[in-house]
Scaffold this motif. Structure first.
Motif, short mmCIF file in Angstrom:
data_model
loop_
_atom_site.label_atom_id
_atom_site.label_comp_id
_atom_site.label_asym_id
_atom_site.label_seq_id
_atom_site.Cartn_x
_atom_site.Cartn_y
_atom_site.Cartn_z
N VAL A 146 0.85 -1.18 0.00
CA VAL A 146 0.00 0.00 0.00
C VAL A 146 0.89 1.23 0.00
CG1 VAL A 146 -0.21 -0.03 2.54
CG2 VAL A 146 -1.90 1.19 1.16
N THR A 147 0.53 2.21 -0.83
CA THR A 147 1.23 3.49 -0.88
C THR A 147 0.29 4.57 -0.38
OG1 THR A 147 2.51 2.77 -2.81
CG2 THR A 147 2.47 5.12 -2.34
N LEU A 148 0.71 5.25 0.67
CA LEU A 148 -0.07 6.34 1.26
C LEU A 148 0.51 7.66 0.80
CD1 LEU A 148 -0.16 4.88 4.89
CD2 LEU A 148 -1.85 4.54 3.08
N LEU A 149 -0.27 8.45 0.10
CA LEU A 149 0.17 9.74 -0.40
C LEU A 149 -0.45 10.85 0.43
CD1 LEU A 149 -0.47 7.70 -3.01
CD2 LEU A 149 0.45 9.65 -4.26
N GLY A 150 0.32 11.91 0.66
CA GLY A 150 -0.23 13.00 1.44
C GLY A 150 0.77 14.11 1.67
N THR A 151 0.48 14.90 2.68
CA THR A 151 1.31 16.05 3.04
C THR A 151 1.86 15.83 4.45
OG1 THR A 151 -0.05 17.52 1.70
CG2 THR A 151 1.36 18.54 3.34
N ALA A 152 3.15 15.94 4.60
CA ALA A 152 3.79 15.74 5.90
C ALA A 152 3.88 17.06 6.65
CB ALA A 152 5.18 15.14 5.72
N ARG A 153 3.64 17.01 7.94
CA ARG A 153 3.76 18.21 8.75
C ARG A 153 4.37 17.86 10.11
NH1 ARG A 153 -0.75 19.10 12.30
NH2 ARG A 153 -2.36 17.49 12.05
N VAL A 154 5.10 18.82 10.66
CA VAL A 154 5.72 18.65 11.97
C VAL A 154 4.67 18.86 13.04
CG1 VAL A 154 7.48 19.51 13.55
CG2 VAL A 154 7.95 19.43 11.09
N LEU A 155 4.63 17.95 14.03
CA LEU A 155 3.67 18.05 15.12
C LEU A 155 4.29 18.76 16.32
CD1 LEU A 155 2.09 14.47 15.06
CD2 LEU A 155 1.35 16.52 13.83
N ALA A 161 0.30 19.06 22.14
CA ALA A 161 -0.47 17.86 22.50
C ALA A 161 -0.46 16.84 21.37
CB ALA A 161 -1.90 18.26 22.84
N GLU A 162 -0.50 17.32 20.12
CA GLU A 162 -0.44 16.39 19.00
C GLU A 162 0.87 15.61 19.00
OE1 GLU A 162 -2.93 17.48 15.08
OE2 GLU A 162 -1.23 18.82 15.46
N ARG A 163 1.95 16.29 19.25
CA ARG A 163 3.26 15.63 19.29
C ARG A 163 3.33 14.63 20.44
NH1 ARG A 163 7.49 19.71 20.85
NH2 ARG A 163 6.39 19.38 22.82
N ASP A 164 2.83 15.02 21.61
CA ASP A 164 2.88 14.12 22.77
C ASP A 164 2.07 12.86 22.52
OD1 ASP A 164 4.42 16.03 23.99
OD2 ASP A 164 2.78 16.88 25.18
N ALA A 165 0.89 13.01 21.92
CA ALA A 165 0.05 11.84 21.61
C ALA A 165 0.73 10.95 20.58
CB ALA A 165 -1.32 12.29 21.12
N ALA A 166 1.36 11.57 19.60
CA ALA A 166 2.06 10.80 18.57
C ALA A 166 3.24 10.04 19.15
CB ALA A 166 2.52 11.73 17.45
N HIS A 167 3.92 10.65 20.11
CA HIS A 167 5.06 9.98 20.74
C HIS A 167 4.63 8.69 21.43
CE1 HIS A 167 8.05 13.60 21.05
NE2 HIS A 167 7.76 13.26 19.81
N GLU A 168 3.47 8.70 22.08
CA GLU A 168 2.98 7.50 22.76
C GLU A 168 2.74 6.38 21.75
OE1 GLU A 168 -0.25 7.95 25.43
OE2 GLU A 168 0.56 9.75 26.40
N VAL A 169 2.13 6.72 20.63
CA VAL A 169 1.88 5.71 19.59
C VAL A 169 3.19 5.20 19.01
CG1 VAL A 169 0.81 5.32 17.33
CG2 VAL A 169 -0.35 6.75 19.02
#
Length: 236
Positions: free
Chosen positions: A83-92, A95-103
């Motif tokens: 699977v190829t996921l296309l999109g736009t990357a952004r720096v978090l 709170a978004e960054r903290d939640a992402a770190h847990e995942v």
């Protein structure tokens, strides 16, 4: 399962993939690199990337990117799902960054390098998905359908379940093909794959795999075991 579910399942269990960005120098060329990743509850890839890496410099100039994830397996790689996921990357941040770190930490608990000060957390906000399920199965999946799809909970247990059925219950698989799939000439059968809705079997009486559905959705190996018993009871 349909292609959005298959794409979401494959991506959700990935821990690495090929991150492709648009090269800043030389300008405009596709630039692929291996990246560790995790996937959040929306199906979006999370990445920890160093500011010193070429792909980070590329994203700073143009945030468009893709992540390719492939199915593990032996044999012809073109016969495996990807699977190829296309999109736009952004720096978090925040709170978004903290939640992402847990995942991310749940997938990469020993990701030492990602703790360095020059690393940032990115999320690829998916805008389109290309799913290829091997030969002759492929489609574009919309971002909305991908986000709404549920990853299959049996994915980590597929090989275990199929191996058990093939090693210990081959006679039942033959009976399933003869009776439930209307292939009375079956003498040999093997389970190829299983998901929460049913399973695929190869039969020596058919050129194509046959599909048998469970009576109810199965979300655990124990539920599959009970479903198999129920199917056996339906046999004459």
């Amino acid at each position: 399962m349909d292609d959005p579910e298959l794409a979401r399942t494959l991506a959700s269990h990935a821990s690495s993939g090929v991150l492709s960005t648009l090269s800043k120098d030389p300008a405009g060329f596709p630039f692929g690199s291996v990246a560790a990743l995790a996937v959040d509850a929306t199906g979006s890839p999370l990445l920890r990337l160093s500011d010193l890496a070429e792909h980070s410099r590329n994203l700073a100039a143009d945030p468009r990117a893709s992540v390719l994830v492939t199915e593990d397996g032996e044999g012809d790689p073109l016969a495996l799902a990807r699977v190829t996921l296309l999109g736009t990357a952004r720096v978090l941040d925040g709170a978004e960054r903290d939640a992402a770190h847990e995942v991310y930490r749940a997938v990469h608990p020993n990701g030492v390098y990602s703790d360095f000060h020059d690393f940032r957390t990115y999320r690829l906000d998916v805008t389109a998905v290309r799913y290829v399920g091997g030969f002759a199965r492929m489609s574009w999946v919309s971002a909305a359908d991908y986000a709404a799809a549920a990853p299959d909970p049996l994915f980590p247990y597929r090989a275990q379940i199929a191996g058990h059925m093939n090693d210990d219950h081959g006679d039942s698989l033959v009976a399933f093909c003869r009776t439930l799939a209307d292939l009375p000439g079956t003498t040999r059968a093997r389970m190829l794959d299983v998901d929460r809705h049913g399973f695929a079997i190869s039969s020596d009486a058919s050129d194509e795999p046959v599909r048998i559905e469970f009576d109810e959705e199965c979300r655990t190996p124990d539920a599959v075991r009970a479903a198999m018993v129920a199917l056996v009871r339906r046999l004459p």
